[in-house]
Design a protein around this motif. Structure first.
Motif, PDB file in Angstrom:
ATOM      1  N   GLY A 317       0.325  -1.391   0.310  1.00 17.06           N
ATOM      2  CA  GLY A 317      -0.351  -0.316  -0.464  1.00 17.06           C
ATOM      3  C   GLY A 317       0.705   1.809   0.068  1.00 17.06           C
ATOM      4  N   SER A 318       2.271   1.571   0.174  1.00 11.69           N
ATOM      5  CA  SER A 318       3.231   2.107  -0.134  1.00 11.69           C
ATOM      6  C   SER A 318       3.090   2.731  -1.509  1.00 11.69           C
ATOM      7  N   ASP A 319       3.684   3.669  -1.526  1.00  9.04           N
ATOM      8  CA  ASP A 319       3.801   5.092  -3.353  1.00  9.04           C
ATOM      9  C   ASP A 319       5.137   4.380  -3.562  1.00  9.04           C
ATOM     10  N   ASN A 320       5.867   3.495  -3.082  1.00  5.77           N
ATOM     11  CA  ASN A 320       6.984   2.950  -3.532  1.00  5.77           C
ATOM     12  C   ASN A 320       6.841   1.684  -4.724  1.00  5.77           C
ATOM     13  N   ASN A 321       5.849   1.357  -4.755  1.00  8.73           N
ATOM     14  CA  ASN A 321       5.438  -0.050  -5.392  1.00  8.73           C
ATOM     15  C   ASN A 321       6.285  -1.492  -4.783  1.00  8.73           C
ATOM     16  N   THR A 322       5.530  -1.882  -3.819  1.00  6.78           N
ATOM     17  CA  THR A 322       6.090  -2.685  -2.877  1.00  6.78           C
ATOM     18  C   THR A 322       5.281  -3.689  -2.789  1.00  6.78           C
ATOM     19  N   VAL A 323       6.150  -5.190  -2.565  1.00  2.00           N
ATOM     20  CA  VAL A 323       5.178  -6.044  -1.326  1.00  2.00           C
ATOM     21  C   VAL A 323       5.703  -7.199  -1.063  1.00  2.00           C
ATOM     22  N   ASP A 324       5.016  -7.255  -0.144  1.00  2.00           N
ATOM     23  CA  ASP A 324       5.229  -8.361   0.734  1.00  2.00           C
ATOM     24  C   ASP A 324       4.942  -9.432   0.720  1.00  2.00           C
ATOM     25  N   VAL A 325       5.828 -10.819   0.214  1.00  2.00           N
ATOM     26  CA  VAL A 325       6.264 -12.560  -0.011  1.00  2.00           C
ATOM     27  C   VAL A 325       5.942 -13.208   1.008  1.00  2.00           C
ATOM     28  N   THR A 326       4.707 -13.977   0.958  1.00  2.00           N
ATOM     29  CA  THR A 326       4.846 -14.752   2.325  1.00  2.00           C
ATOM     30  C   THR A 326       4.462 -16.737   1.590  1.00  2.00           C
ATOM     31  N   PHE A 327       5.506 -16.483   2.868  1.00  2.00           N
ATOM     32  CA  PHE A 327       5.379 -18.700   2.059  1.00  2.00           C
ATOM     33  C   PHE A 327       4.434 -18.513   3.565  1.00  2.00           C
ATOM     34  N   TYR A 328       3.402 -19.698   3.332  1.00  2.00           N
ATOM     35  CA  TYR A 328       2.537 -20.155   3.968  1.00  2.00           C
ATOM     36  C   TYR A 328       2.904 -21.544   4.302  1.00  2.00           C
ATOM     37  N   VAL A 329       3.321 -22.672   4.733  1.00  2.00           N
ATOM     38  CA  VAL A 329       3.319 -24.029   5.030  1.00  2.00           C
ATOM     39  C   VAL A 329       2.940 -25.279   5.568  1.00  2.00           C
ATOM     40  N   ASP A 330       2.032 -26.238   4.838  1.00  2.00           N
ATOM     41  CA  ASP A 330       1.603 -27.189   4.980  1.00  2.00           C
ATOM     42  C   ASP A 330       2.104 -28.127   4.975  1.00  2.00           C
ATOM     43  N   PRO A 331       2.614 -28.465   6.301  1.00  2.00           N
ATOM     44  CA  PRO A 331       3.301 -29.864   6.041  1.00  2.00           C
ATOM     45  C   PRO A 331       2.057 -31.218   5.866  1.00  2.00           C
ATOM     46  N   GLY A 332       1.550 -31.340   6.254  1.00  6.83           N
ATOM     47  CA  GLY A 332       0.274 -32.479   6.265  1.00  6.83           C
ATOM     48  C   GLY A 332       1.311 -33.487   7.596  1.00  6.83           C
ATOM     49  N   ASN A 333       0.949 -34.914   7.069  1.00  8.86           N
ATOM     50  CA  ASN A 333       1.508 -35.699   8.024  1.00  8.86           C
ATOM     51  C   ASN A 333       2.434 -35.941   7.510  1.00  8.86           C
ATOM     52  N   LYS A 334       3.555 -36.867   8.311  1.00  9.48           N
ATOM     53  CA  LYS A 334       4.396 -37.164   7.917  1.00  9.48           C
ATOM     54  C   LYS A 334       4.061 -38.203   7.540  1.00  9.48           C
ATOM     55  N   VAL A 335       4.900 -39.169   6.448  1.00  5.88           N
ATOM     56  CA  VAL A 335       4.620 -40.142   5.643  1.00  5.88           C
ATOM     57  C   VAL A 335       5.811 -40.768   6.065  1.00  5.88           C
ATOM     58  N   TYR A 336       5.265 -42.489   5.939  1.00  3.36           N
ATOM     59  CA  TYR A 336       6.478 -43.263   5.483  1.00  3.36           C
ATOM     60  C   TYR A 336       5.841 -44.171   4.797  1.00  3.36           C
ATOM     61  N   VAL A 337       7.057 -45.009   4.344  1.00  4.26           N
ATOM     62  CA  VAL A 337       7.321 -46.121   2.837  1.00  4.26           C
ATOM     63  C   VAL A 337       6.903 -47.516   3.356  1.00  4.26           C
ATOM     64  N   ARG A 338       5.635 -47.706   2.918  1.00  3.71           N
ATOM     65  CA  ARG A 338       4.759 -49.015   3.637  1.00  3.71           C
ATOM     66  C   ARG A 338       5.620 -50.118   2.929  1.00  3.71           C
ATOM     67  N   ARG A 339       5.848 -50.367   0.971  1.00  7.48           N
ATOM     68  CA  ARG A 339       6.308 -50.875   0.053  1.00  7.48           C
ATOM     69  C   ARG A 339       6.823 -50.096  -1.113  1.00  7.48           C
ATOM     70  N   ILE A 340       7.925 -50.316  -1.586  1.00  7.11           N
ATOM     71  CA  ILE A 340       8.892 -50.056  -2.475  1.00  7.11           C
ATOM     72  C   ILE A 340       8.341 -51.273  -3.867  1.00  7.11           C
ATOM     73  N   ASN A 341       7.718 -50.788  -5.213  1.00 10.09           N
ATOM     74  CA  ASN A 341       7.737 -51.624  -5.838  1.00 10.09           C
ATOM     75  C   ASN A 341       8.303 -51.373  -7.387  1.00 10.09           C
ATOM     76  N   PHE A 342       8.433 -52.464  -8.248  1.00 11.73           N
ATOM     77  CA  PHE A 342       9.288 -51.973  -9.995  1.00 11.73           C
ATOM     78  C   PHE A 342       8.469 -52.757 -10.294  1.00 11.73           C
ATOM     79  N   THR A 343       7.886 -52.230 -11.723  1.00 13.27           N
ATOM     80  CA  THR A 343       7.138 -52.653 -12.576  1.00 13.27           C
ATOM     81  C   THR A 343       8.192 -52.317 -14.341  1.00 13.27           C
ATOM     82  N   GLY A 344       8.662 -53.610 -15.255  1.00 15.47           N
ATOM     83  CA  GLY A 344       8.907 -53.232 -16.155  1.00 15.47           C
ATOM     84  C   GLY A 344      10.576 -53.971 -16.166  1.00 15.47           C
ATOM     85  N   ASN A 345      11.129 -54.070 -15.021  1.00 11.68           N
ATOM     86  CA  ASN A 345      12.156 -55.376 -14.702  1.00 11.68           C
ATOM     87  C   ASN A 345      12.179 -57.004 -15.431  1.00 11.68           C
ATOM     88  N   ALA A 346      11.779 -57.177 -16.220  1.00 15.40           N
ATOM     89  CA  ALA A 346      11.324 -58.498 -17.339  1.00 15.40           C
ATOM     90  C   ALA A 346      12.659 -59.084 -16.810  1.00 15.40           C
TER      91      ALA A 346
END
Length: 764
Positions: A317-346
């Motif tokens: 809102g100032s006369d010198n044309n400036t903006v504030d930049v805010t990064f809003y962080v929503d991490p969500g739940n911490k995630v764990y790996v259940r299984r690792i799968n491979f396809t295409g390796n015939a």
């Protein structure tokens, strides 16, 4: 919609009779009819029944009548679609066209409705208009067939796409049209348009160009930039279009402050360095997006795989044309790996892939480790592509699976030859090199060659995971022998017998230290003529040598792929020494390396260098001639015959009486220097293929003799040979094929040049 007269209503229905059915079961009529036997019906119920039967879409006509106390339902079925014939379509794939028809209910075997076919014709017309084909014409018709069936014919005349005569931007004062249009995919017609096709109007491409225009301004601080309107004008003959884009640029803004908000599960001091957009800078939407991605990746490394980070700018809102930049962080739940799968390796064993992983099951999902695992799989060289995905486990907020999809490619070469020559007689040879032997990840190579003159056999095996810790082991055996009594070949031959073993130890994610030992027995046999320098050496040191060699090397590689990489670098530094106890003491020090410099997604510059130096030690004065370096040929200095560059013997000496023939012969040298520069570009006939590579190249190199008895040549960099040319490498089912067309630039009299060269089984 027609009603039969239903006199004497209301009445009580004793029974219901259906007439006119040809293919539909009567149960379908009963299911849709809201009247049952025993019901009393009036005019309203009859009208409702007719509406419901029509609503099924199965009937063209429905009549209800009365026969005594029976209700008579007379129907006329709609025809079924027996066949759909589409012709004239070229720019829209027929499979996609049929999918659209299926979604609209036009499928062979289904009921035909004229209104749907008319709607499809209109939709097709709109699709062609969106491609700039204003002259497109869609004709549809139905052909009656026996048994109440129809054949639908959709005849398409696509016409030619209208060409763009001009693109004009109105309202721009800060940047001229040429600057803004430079990144547009659409272009006004120009000389190369008949090849590129970038002057053909397309609504989708225009939408993409408008987004690029918007991003151009947003990345330069014009946060209030807007596209006011877009007009596409078509000439009366529908062959050309004019595009006008009206814009409002607004004012340029700078960044007043950068803030972090939300649930900062990672300490703010660790996230602050990731803020690439800084206070005082001109605002850039690109930097905001990049910063958001960096923060999400950092959170992903802590297991918050589905974290959301939104960068929002707010005018101060100032006369010198400036903006504030805010990064809003929503991490969500911490995630764990259940299984690792491979396809295409015939072919490749699952174990071979799993041992390359750095992300493990039951551990927190780590974005960096998942990506590093993908890179390690790609560097194996067994797969043309490796993709990673992390789908959520159904009905779980904190579990994901990691799915690696690989596409296998040839990882070896095979060859055989049968022939005859005057000097060697009948020749038979076979060779196999497999970098992924039977899917185990081991490299196995064996070769044999037999003729009246020469027998040679070799075998090598390399296990990259000799231990679970990644210690590698390799060994090789080799034998070759020449019978000079069966040939008149001049010069010399070295009969060799030996073997080697090597162990490698990983010292980092990208580096490996290797140690090895080799025993080699060499017997030199000369023909009637032999190079003069070699004759002198044999006269002084004899013709039988037992060598016990030790070697050590440091290998480092960050290449993104094991075969035909286009990112990263690699380097190998090695030392080989004939240890005390050998018949001749010498050492060889070698370095080779390459690096890729991406210019764009498809254009890359590759640099390659190699240096080798060898010498004797103790009482042995020089590198023995049978250990010399050679240069020239594919993978070296292209445009010159293989192993033809460097010092040449003063002549050929006749062994029986010492007569010297002045014809020179390459003898190699103890100093090797080579360098290459390549420009890798998309292959014209397969621009997206990873199994074909085309490149322009410039090579330079030679070998020199820094000390060889009294005939030593001084190193002169003016003797470096150079060449330029074009090459192609193609990964085939029997191994990589390389073809080069080269032009030597400074060949000298006596040089053996070769314009066309090819190899099978090597990748450069």
């Amino acid at each position: 919609m027609t009603h039969a007269a239903t006199a004497n209503l209301p009445f009580k229905v004793h029974d219901i009779r259906v007439e006119g059915l040809q293919r539909l079961p009567v149960e379908k009529v009963y299911a849709a009819l809201p009247i049952q036997a025993g019901d009393s019906i009036d005019h309203d119920q009859v009208a409702d029944a007719v509406k419901r039967l029509f609503a099924t879409g199965n009937f063209e006509d429905v009549q209800l009548g009365r026969d005594g106390d029976d209700l008579v339902v007379i129907v006329s079925e709609r025809p079924t679609i027996a066949k759909i014939d589409i012709s004239g379509n070229k720019s829209i794939d027929e499979d996609n066209l049929r999918k659209g028809l299926k979604q609209a209910g036009l499928v062979e075997g289904e009921v035909y409705q004229r209104s749907t076919l008319q709607a499809i014709a209109g939709e097709l017309q709109r699709q062609y208009v969106s491609q700039g084909r204003y002259g497109a014409d869609i004709q549809t018709k139905s052909v009656a067939l026996p048994r109440n069936r129809v054949e639908l014919k959709i005849e398409i005349y696509e016409g030619k796409a209208a060409r763009i005569r001009d693109i004009n931007i109105v309202g721009n004062t800060l940047f001229d049209d040429d600057t803004l249009l430079k990144d547009f995919e659409l272009k006004p017609s120009h000389f190369w348009s008949f090849i590129k096709g970038d002057d053909k109007y397309s609504r989708e491409k225009l939408s993409g160009d408008l987004e690029r225009l918007r991003s151009y301004y947003l990345d330069r601080g014009y946060i209030n930039f807007s596209i006011e309107s877009t007009q596409v004008s078509v000439t009366p003959d529908r062959k050309n279009v004019f595009i006008t884009i009206n814009v409002a640029e607004g004012e340029q803004y700078t960044v007043n402050d950068v803030k972090l908000a939300g649930d900062l599960v990672v300490d703010e001091n660790q996230l602050r360095p990731l803020l690439v957009i800084k206070k005082g800078q001109v605002f850039s939407q690109q930097l905001v997006t990049y910063t958001s991605d960096l923060i999400k990746r950092r959170l992903g490394n802590e297991g918050y795989t589905f974290a959301e980070v939104h960068g929002v700018e707010q005018d101060t809102g100032s006369d010198n044309n400036t903006v504030d930049v805010t990064f809003y962080v929503d991490p969500g739940n911490k995630v764990y790996v259940r299984r690792i799968n491979f396809t295409g390796n015939a072919k490749t064993d699952d174990e071979v892939l799993r041992r390359e992983l750095r992300q493990f099951e039951q551990a927190p999902a780590n974005t960096s480790l998942i990506d590093l695992s993908r890179q390690r799989l790609q560097r194996l060289g067994y797969f043309s592509t490796v993709d990673a995905d992390t789908p959520r486990v159904p009905n779980s907020d904190d579990l994901v699976d990691v799915d690696y999809k690989v596409e296998e490619q040839p990882s070896g070469s095979i060859g055989a030859n049968v022939g005859y020559s005057d000097s060697s007689g009948f020749i038979f040879g076979a060779n196999v090199t497999q970098n992924n032997w039977r899917g185990t990840g081991n490299r196995v190579s064996f070769a044999l060659s037999r003729s009246d003159v020469r027998d040679s056999y070799s075998f090598s095996h390399y296990n990259p995971y000799y231990t679970l810790d990644g210690v590698s082991r390799g060994f090789s055996l080799f034998y070759s022998k020449i019978d000079f009594d069966q040939t008149s070949v001049a010069s010399y031959a070295a009969d060799r017998l030996g073997g080697s073993v090597t162990f490698g130890y990983p010292i980092s994610e990208y580096s490996r230290l290797s140690f090895g030992a080799t025993y080699e027995k060499t017997d030199i046999t000369t023909g009637d003529y032999v190079a003069y320098d070699i004759y002198q050496f044999l006269d002084e040191y004899g013709d039988k040598f037992n060598e016990y060699k030790g070697n050590i090397s440091l290998q480092t590689s960050t290449l993104n792929r094991g075969v035909l990489p286009d990112r990263g670098w690699s380097s190998t530094l090695g030392l080989e020494v004939a240890v005390p106890g050998s018949d001749y003491g010498f050492y060889k020090l070698n370095w080779s390396g390459q690096k890729y410099f991406p210019l764009t997604r498809r254009w890359t510059v590759r640099t390659r260098g190699e240096v080798g130096y060898g010498d004797g030690y103790g009482q042995d004065k020089s590198l023995p001639f049978f250990e010399n370096y050679y240069s020239g040929g594919i993978g070296s200095v292209r445009g010159y015959e293989s192993r033809s560059l460097g010092p040449r013997s003063p002549g050929m000496i006749y062994v029986d009486n010492g007569t010297v023939d002045p014809s020179p012969d390459p003898v190699g040298g103890n100093l090797l220097t080579e360098a290459s520069l390549e420009l890798i570009f998309p292959t014209p006939f397969a621009p997206d293929s990873r199994s074909v590579r085309t490149f322009l190249f410039a090579d330079a190199g030679n070998v020199f003799q820094t000390e060889f008895n009294d005939a030593a040549d001084n190193v002169s960099w003016n003797e470096m040979r150079t060449s330029v040319g074009v090459g192609l490498t193609w990964l085939t089912a029997i191994g990589p094929l390389s073809f080069d067309l080269a032009k030597p630039l400074n060949d000298q009299p006596g040089d053996d040049t070769e314009v066309f060269q090819f190899s099978l089984g090597q990748v450069f």
